[in-house]
Enzyme design. Structure first.
Site, PDB file in Angstrom:
ATOM      1  N   GLY A 163       0.808  -1.212   0.000  1.00  0.00           N
ATOM      2  CA  GLY A 163       0.000   0.000   0.000  1.00  0.00           C
ATOM      3  C   GLY A 163       0.842   1.263   0.000  1.00  0.00           C
ATOM      4  NE  ARG A 290      -3.768  -6.305  -3.493  1.00  0.00           N
ATOM      5  CZ  ARG A 290      -3.610  -5.182  -4.158  1.00  0.00           C
ATOM      6  NH1 ARG A 290      -4.501  -4.826  -5.064  1.00  0.00           N
ATOM      7  NH2 ARG A 290      -2.577  -4.393  -3.945  1.00  0.00           N
TER       8      ARG A 290
HETATM    9  P1  ADP Z   1      -3.403  -1.092  -5.844  1.00  0.00           P
HETATM   10  O1  ADP Z   1      -2.291  -1.229  -6.808  1.00  0.00           O
HETATM   11  O2  ADP Z   1      -4.569  -1.966  -6.135  1.00  0.00           O
HETATM   12  O3  ADP Z   1      -3.741   0.322  -5.547  1.00  0.00           O
HETATM   13  P2  ADP Z   1      -2.230  -1.007  -3.263  1.00  0.00           P
HETATM   14  O4  ADP Z   1      -0.977  -1.779  -2.964  1.00  0.00           O
HETATM   15  O5  ADP Z   1      -2.132   0.466  -3.362  1.00  0.00           O
HETATM   16  O6  ADP Z   1      -2.805  -1.678  -4.559  1.00  0.00           O
HETATM   17  O7  ADP Z   1      -3.321  -1.397  -2.176  1.00  0.00           O
HETATM   18  C1  ADP Z   1      -4.708  -1.544  -2.439  1.00  0.00           C
HETATM   19  C2  ADP Z   1      -5.466  -1.402  -1.165  1.00  0.00           C
HETATM   20  O8  ADP Z   1      -4.974  -2.280  -0.182  1.00  0.00           O
HETATM   21  C3  ADP Z   1      -5.401  -0.023  -0.590  1.00  0.00           C
HETATM   22  O9  ADP Z   1      -6.661   0.275  -0.044  1.00  0.00           O
HETATM   23  C4  ADP Z   1      -4.344  -0.140   0.494  1.00  0.00           C
HETATM   24  O10 ADP Z   1      -4.588   0.803   1.516  1.00  0.00           O
HETATM   25  C5  ADP Z   1      -4.534  -1.563   0.956  1.00  0.00           C
HETATM   26  N1  ADP Z   1      -3.298  -2.229   1.382  1.00  0.00           N
HETATM   27  C6  ADP Z   1      -2.326  -2.739   0.595  1.00  0.00           C
HETATM   28  N2  ADP Z   1      -1.365  -3.317   1.322  1.00  0.00           N
HETATM   29  C7  ADP Z   1      -1.722  -3.193   2.607  1.00  0.00           C
HETATM   30  C8  ADP Z   1      -1.140  -3.603   3.861  1.00  0.00           C
HETATM   31  N3  ADP Z   1       0.013  -4.260   3.938  1.00  0.00           N
HETATM   32  N4  ADP Z   1      -1.818  -3.310   4.982  1.00  0.00           N
HETATM   33  C9  ADP Z   1      -2.984  -2.657   4.942  1.00  0.00           C
HETATM   34  N5  ADP Z   1      -3.570  -2.249   3.806  1.00  0.00           N
HETATM   35  C10 ADP Z   1      -2.964  -2.509   2.647  1.00  0.00           C
HETATM   36  P1  ADP Z   2       3.847  -1.547  -2.421  1.00  0.00           P
HETATM   37  O1  ADP Z   2       3.769  -2.973  -1.994  1.00  0.00           O
HETATM   38  O2  ADP Z   2       3.800  -0.616  -1.282  1.00  0.00           O
HETATM   39  O3  ADP Z   2       2.892  -1.239  -3.536  1.00  0.00           O
HETATM   40  P2  ADP Z   2       5.956  -1.400  -4.438  1.00  0.00           P
HETATM   41  O4  ADP Z   2       7.259  -2.117  -4.392  1.00  0.00           O
HETATM   42  O5  ADP Z   2       4.954  -1.870  -5.432  1.00  0.00           O
HETATM   43  O6  ADP Z   2       5.339  -1.407  -2.985  1.00  0.00           O
HETATM   44  O7  ADP Z   2       6.250   0.135  -4.680  1.00  0.00           O
HETATM   45  C1  ADP Z   2       5.247   1.114  -4.594  1.00  0.00           C
HETATM   46  C2  ADP Z   2       5.691   2.351  -5.339  1.00  0.00           C
HETATM   47  O8  ADP Z   2       6.949   2.841  -4.822  1.00  0.00           O
HETATM   48  C3  ADP Z   2       5.926   2.137  -6.827  1.00  0.00           C
HETATM   49  O9  ADP Z   2       4.777   2.268  -7.599  1.00  0.00           O
HETATM   50  C4  ADP Z   2       6.952   3.209  -7.134  1.00  0.00           C
HETATM   51  O10 ADP Z   2       6.313   4.462  -7.337  1.00  0.00           O
HETATM   52  C5  ADP Z   2       7.783   3.318  -5.862  1.00  0.00           C
HETATM   53  N1  ADP Z   2       9.008   2.492  -5.944  1.00  0.00           N
HETATM   54  C6  ADP Z   2       9.104   1.161  -5.787  1.00  0.00           C
HETATM   55  N2  ADP Z   2      10.378   0.729  -5.969  1.00  0.00           N
HETATM   56  C7  ADP Z   2      11.120   1.825  -6.251  1.00  0.00           C
HETATM   57  C8  ADP Z   2      12.523   2.064  -6.530  1.00  0.00           C
HETATM   58  N3  ADP Z   2      13.421   1.069  -6.562  1.00  0.00           N
HETATM   59  N4  ADP Z   2      12.909   3.333  -6.766  1.00  0.00           N
HETATM   60  C9  ADP Z   2      12.048   4.346  -6.721  1.00  0.00           C
HETATM   61  N5  ADP Z   2      10.728   4.207  -6.446  1.00  0.00           N
HETATM   62  C10 ADP Z   2      10.247   2.966  -6.237  1.00  0.00           C
END
Ligand code: ADP
Ligand code: ADP
Ligand code: MG
Length: 445
Positions: A163, A290
């Protein structure tokens, strides 16, 4: 097909699942907290069961109560939506132990892909590039050594994070000395796991993700990709499909996504997130096991219903789609309507929606649980709806989105709608020249 399913989620995604279930003749049970008694999914589901007080830990994450609700109501399967229980392999396993189908991948593949460290390992095995970085770092000395090899700035990531949370940019050796222990401590606190990985911090890139569907029997297809580069604090605001990448690069990333998902014999809907830099290098970031918030744009260009596909795979009916059956057409854009104030650093704005009127007309779709008089509870995330448009091409889709945003009227809390009007008018956005730093660098507010 199932006769009855339980939805372990709230808000617009709970409503989304109810809608498809109803069209398929599947009865729905929705669980909810006391704060959501008057929410739209609770009002329209066939049955609703209160599973606890407002705090998520006591309700939407309350496994015993959710499983009891499923058994009491005779639900055969649980749809977890996104967030909450959606990526919790322990929950999926407990469902299995109680003879309830978890609508999603197996706990085994969730576990393998669930952590960022695990995801990087599987990517390497399937010959998919990852950002230069590490596995789980044992201590600050290991971190210092790794950063020296990778080169500053680096990004510390909670392996169990999600998230957009649990990430920290570190620019110097001195900074890293202090930050590493702190990152571990925060990861333990927020995600229940102190494991930290390190990646090279990339300053400028696009976020491109591949939508896949698998049947769990080795058959995996993609349903195109999405560009989700317009973000704030690492969370997406606007998404579109297809991306504006050159065709050969697009195809390479789609192939990489399918290869990785096939490697874990993936079942159900999943998304593989990639970073694409200015030079056309792409790196796998993580897999979300998901349905995604922004799945709607892919539905719009493919004409497919992803929740229906999820239910069919989970019910053992398989995936009756070959790659060549997936035909993508036109362009779709989604704006996430958040109750928050873009002028005050996106501060959440809970409270009563005095009046709400959504856009309509050709090519406009609204997925929202909000209605006039609805009180947004302060306990959950700020998404109150999604505005999605489809048109023949990107240029027309942007004009349609602008029109639809202007039709949207929300009285009460501040929302992100006015910001999106500015973005639709922005020359860089119109050209598709958008990277994740767009809001900071390309928008004059
Ligand atoms: P998406 O790419 O679908 O936006 P996100 O990673 O931003 O995926 O998360 C989608 C939803 O899940 C958001 O409402 C975010 O707040 C929630 N979420 C994702 N990971 C977590 C986590 N580890 N704990 C709590 N909420 C999470
Ligand atoms: P989450 O599980 O919170 O979604 P992600 O690894 O998908 O974590 O990263 C969420 C966001 O953080 C990405 O969409 C990108 O904008 C930024 N991010 C992730 N990895 C990097 C990186 N190596 N350098 C800079 N920004 C990053
Ligand atoms: Mg992510």
């Amino acid at each position: 097909m199932f006769k009855k399913i339980l939805i372990a989620n709230r808000g617009e995604i709970a409503l989304r699942v109810i809608r498809t279930a109803r069209e398929m003749g599947v009865k729905t049970v929705v669980v909810h907290s006391t704060a959501d008694e008057k929410s739209l999914p609770v009002l329209i589901a066939d049955e609703a069961v209160c599973v606890g007080p407002p705090a998520s830990n006591a309700s939407y994450l309350n496994i015993p109560n959710i499983l009891s609700a499923a058994m009491m109501t005779g639900a055969e399967a649980i749809h977890p939506g996104y967030g909450f229980m959606a990526e919790n392999p322990d929950f999926a396993e407990m469902c299995r132990e109680h003879g309830i189908v978890f609508i999603g991948p197996t706990p085994e593949s969730m576990r393998a892909l669930g952590s960022k460290a695990g995801g990087r390992e599987i990517a390497a095995q399937s010959n998919v590039p990852v950002v230069p970085g590490t596995g789980v770092l044992d201590d600050v000395d290991a971190a210092l050594l790794a950063a020296k090899q990778i080169g500053y700035p680096v990004l510390l990531k909670a392996s169990a994070g999600g998230g957009g949370r649990g990430q920290k940019v570190v620019r110097t050796q001195e900074e890293l000395r202090g930050a590493f222990g702190q990152a571990q401590e925060e990861a333990r606190l927020y995600f229940g796991d102190p494991a930290i990985i390190m990646e090279k911090f990339l300053e400028e890139f696009r976020h491109v993700e591949v939508q896949v569907m698998g049947d769990g029997q080795g058959h995996v297809i993609h349903i195109g990709e999405r560009d989700c580069s317009i973000q704030r604090r690492n969370q997406k605001l606007i998404e579109e499909a297809p991306s504006t990448l050159p065709e050969s690069l697009r195809q390479e990333i789609l192939d990489a996504g399918v290869r990785l998902a096939r490697h874990v014999n993936y079942a159900g809907a999943g998304t593989l997130e990639f970073i694409v830099d200015r030079d056309g290098n792409y790196y796998f970031m993580e897999m979300n096991t998901r349905i995604q918030v922004e799945h709607c744009v892919s539905e719009e260009i493919s004409g497919l219903d992803f929740v229906r596909l999820q239910l069919q795979v989970a019910a053992g009916e398989g995936l009756h789609l070959r790659q060549e059956d997936v035909r993508l057409r036109g362009h779709a854009i989604e704006c996430r309507i958040n109750a928050e104030d873009p002028d005050k650093d996106f501060r959440p704005a809970a409270g009563k929606i005095e009046d709400i009127h959504f856009a309509g007309g050709p090519g406009v779709r609204v997925d929202s649980h909000a209605y006039s008089g609805y009180v947004i509870p302060p306990h959950y995330d700020s998404l109150i709806g999604k505005l999605i448009v489809w048109h023949e091409n990107r240029e027309q889709a942007i004009l349609r989105m602008r029109r639809a945003l202007e039709e949207t009227v929300i009285h009460g809390p501040k929302t992100t709608v006015p910001l999106y009007v500015k973005i639709m008018d922005n020359p860089f956005y119109k050209r598709g020249a958008v990277m994740t730093n767009f809001l900071r660098t390309r928008l004059e507010v």
